[in-house]
Scaffold this active site. Structure first.
Site, mmCIF file in Angstrom:
data_model
loop_
_atom_site.group_PDB
_atom_site.id
_atom_site.type_symbol
_atom_site.label_atom_id
_atom_site.label_comp_id
_atom_site.label_asym_id
_atom_site.label_seq_id
_atom_site.Cartn_x
_atom_site.Cartn_y
_atom_site.Cartn_z
ATOM 1 N N TYR A 123 0.825 -1.212 0.000
ATOM 2 C CA TYR A 123 0.000 0.000 0.000
ATOM 3 C C TYR A 123 0.860 1.263 0.000
ATOM 4 O O TYR A 123 0.459 2.291 -0.553
ATOM 5 C CB TYR A 123 -0.947 -0.002 1.197
ATOM 6 C CG TYR A 123 -2.123 -0.941 1.006
ATOM 7 C CD1 TYR A 123 -3.247 -0.526 0.294
ATOM 8 C CD2 TYR A 123 -2.090 -2.236 1.496
ATOM 9 C CE1 TYR A 123 -4.316 -1.388 0.093
ATOM 10 C CE2 TYR A 123 -3.150 -3.100 1.303
ATOM 11 C CZ TYR A 123 -4.264 -2.678 0.602
ATOM 12 O OH TYR A 123 -5.309 -3.538 0.387
ATOM 13 N N GLU A 165 -7.846 -7.044 5.538
ATOM 14 C CA GLU A 165 -7.034 -8.156 5.032
ATOM 15 C C GLU A 165 -6.316 -8.896 6.155
ATOM 16 O O GLU A 165 -6.141 -10.119 6.093
ATOM 17 C CB GLU A 165 -6.057 -7.636 3.979
ATOM 18 C CG GLU A 165 -6.780 -7.254 2.682
ATOM 19 C CD GLU A 165 -6.050 -6.257 1.824
ATOM 20 O OE1 GLU A 165 -4.803 -6.157 1.951
ATOM 21 O OE2 GLU A 165 -6.703 -5.564 1.020
ATOM 22 N N VAL A 213 -17.581 -21.110 -19.417
ATOM 23 C CA VAL A 213 -16.812 -21.744 -18.352
ATOM 24 C C VAL A 213 -17.247 -21.234 -16.979
ATOM 25 O O VAL A 213 -16.479 -21.261 -16.014
ATOM 26 C CB VAL A 213 -15.292 -21.535 -18.585
ATOM 27 C CG1 VAL A 213 -14.894 -20.094 -18.306
ATOM 28 C CG2 VAL A 213 -14.456 -22.518 -17.780
ATOM 29 N N PHE A 268 -16.410 -12.888 -14.340
ATOM 30 C CA PHE A 268 -15.062 -13.203 -14.752
ATOM 31 C C PHE A 268 -14.179 -11.958 -14.635
ATOM 32 O O PHE A 268 -14.577 -10.874 -15.052
ATOM 33 C CB PHE A 268 -15.021 -13.663 -16.220
ATOM 34 C CG PHE A 268 -15.770 -14.944 -16.499
ATOM 35 C CD1 PHE A 268 -16.179 -15.785 -15.478
ATOM 36 C CD2 PHE A 268 -16.052 -15.308 -17.804
ATOM 37 C CE1 PHE A 268 -16.873 -16.951 -15.746
ATOM 38 C CE2 PHE A 268 -16.728 -16.470 -18.084
ATOM 39 C CZ PHE A 268 -17.141 -17.300 -17.065
#
Length: 399
Positions: A94, A136, A274, A391
């Site tokens: 970051y 995170e 897919v 996707f």
């Protein structure tokens, strides 16, 4: 952040709307020129097709527009955090991104980039960075707490390869250290890292886990997207060409918020091309639980030869009376009662298989998702009951 700084941030919204992608494109070029090691972290295919630049521009614009109340972006921030944790993004990254983003704003805006404006964006960026780092950290902590969990890149050995179609291979993976596998939720994905000699780079890609959690192996199902001479498709092509039983791949731990919701509602799965892997994991999970609620499976692809998992879905349908499947083929000729010709068209499905009170799961390209999301909401389906996985970098804002 002061009120004056918030006003300065909001004042850049018109510029971001008009020139956001130009700014982020400049930013990435600058960052990679000064810190080329970061090319090992970023999907260079998405750099080439501008999807990553567009996704970042959209995120920066949204942050500027909601600078008064960034909490409304929490869901999107968590989604980004999952992507980051799957790529082993760490706090020090970051600092690098912030340095180049601020420099890019200053260099692109020129005289318009006053000291006060740059300072406002500095405060805003590091405020967001601290939030992301905290989210995170919680995700990394959770990965470690899971039995068999880990953070960072871990070597896995390929134990089986199955050709589902001429384009799609399923790859079965076990930890090289023979350790335990953490339980994953149906619908989650892992990142895979491959060294590409053509680029002299490691390249990460996310692949959905295409089987229910079983404690024995992970399975990913990879479509070969061979775009000659371009990073886009290089990883999938390389995996198809060079990876076989006994070879190793590096993986990060499973993550992702596109998960099967445990409820008594019927489930409807809709995929294109897919888009099946996360949905087949959900279907296998429901079959393992022997659920008796109605389940509708809808899939579209070019032709029967390119229809992955076709026999497996038929087997599950025969074993479980509550499962009903529909197949759409673009190139179908003499279609029988079980096959529908053309692209997926939900209007051709009897309404009894698309109940109002059901959980809907969509997976495919952005245009596929938009089309069917719109159709379902037009039929009165609550948008909160429609879940989707797009996707590549997120670009859809559907509600």
């Amino acid at each position: 952040m002061t009120e004056a700084q918030k006003e300065l941030i909001k004042g850049t919204v018109p510029v971001l709307k008009e020139h956001g992608v130009a700014l982020t494109s400049y930013f990435y070029k600058r960052m990679f020129a000064h810190n080329p090691e970061l090319k090992h972290i970023f999907n260079m295919g998405n750099q080439q097709n501008a999807r990553q630049q567009t996704a970042l521009a959209t995120a920066v614009l949204a942050y500027a527009e909601h600078i008064e109340n960034p909490a409304v972006l929490l869901s999107a921030v968590k989604h980004i955090g999952q992507k980051h944790s799957s790529l082993n993004i760490r706090p020090e990254h970051y600092q690098i991104v912030g340095k180049h983003l601020l420099a890019s704003i200053q260099e692109v805006l020129g005289d318009a980039a006053t000291e006060e404006l740059i300072e406002a964006w500095k405060v805003a960026y590091f405020q967001l960075a601290d939030l992301m780092i905290g989210i995170e950290k919680d995700m990394y902590d959770q990965m470690i707490q899971n039995d068999g969990g880990w953070t960072g890149w871990k070597p896995f050995t390929i134990v089986k390869v199955v050709s589902e179609t001429a384009e799609i291979q399923s790859i079965y993976l076990k930890p090289t250290d023979q350790g335990k596998l953490p339980k994953h939720e149906a619908g989650q994905y892992v990142s895979v890292r491959v060294f590409l000699p053509e680029l002299h780079l490691y390249q990460p890609r996310q692949y959905s886990l295409s089987d229910a959690s079983n404690g024995e192996y992970f399975r990913i199902s990879v479509k070969r997207v061979a775009t000659e001479g371009k990073p886009e498709g290089m990883v999938s092509n390389y995996i198809h060409q060079y990876f076989e039983v006994g070879k190793q791949l590096e993986l990060t731990a499973p993550t992702g918020s596109f998960q099967l919701i445990e409820s008594e509602k019927p489930d409807v799965f809709i995929s294109g091309g897919v888009g099946q892997p996360p949905l087949i994991a959900m279907l296998e999970h429901l079959a393992d639980k022997k659920e008796d609620k109605p389940i509708t499976w809808i899939h579209g692809c070019r032709n029967p030869d390119l229809h992955a998992f076709k026999e497996r879905v038929k087997t599950l349908e025969n074993q479980h009376q509550n499962i009903t499947s529909f197949s759409f083929y673009d190139e179908a000729q003499d279609a029988d009662a079980d096959v529908l010709v053309g692209w997926v068209d939900l209007a051709k499905i009897d309404a009894s298989h698309l109940p109002q009170e059901a959980n809907y799961y969509l997976c495919g390209p952005s245009g596929f998702i938009k089309k069917h999301f719109q159709y379902l909401t037009n039929q009165g389906i609550n948008a909160e009951n429609i879940h989707f996985e797009e996707f590549g970098p997120a670009s859809l804002q559907l509600n």
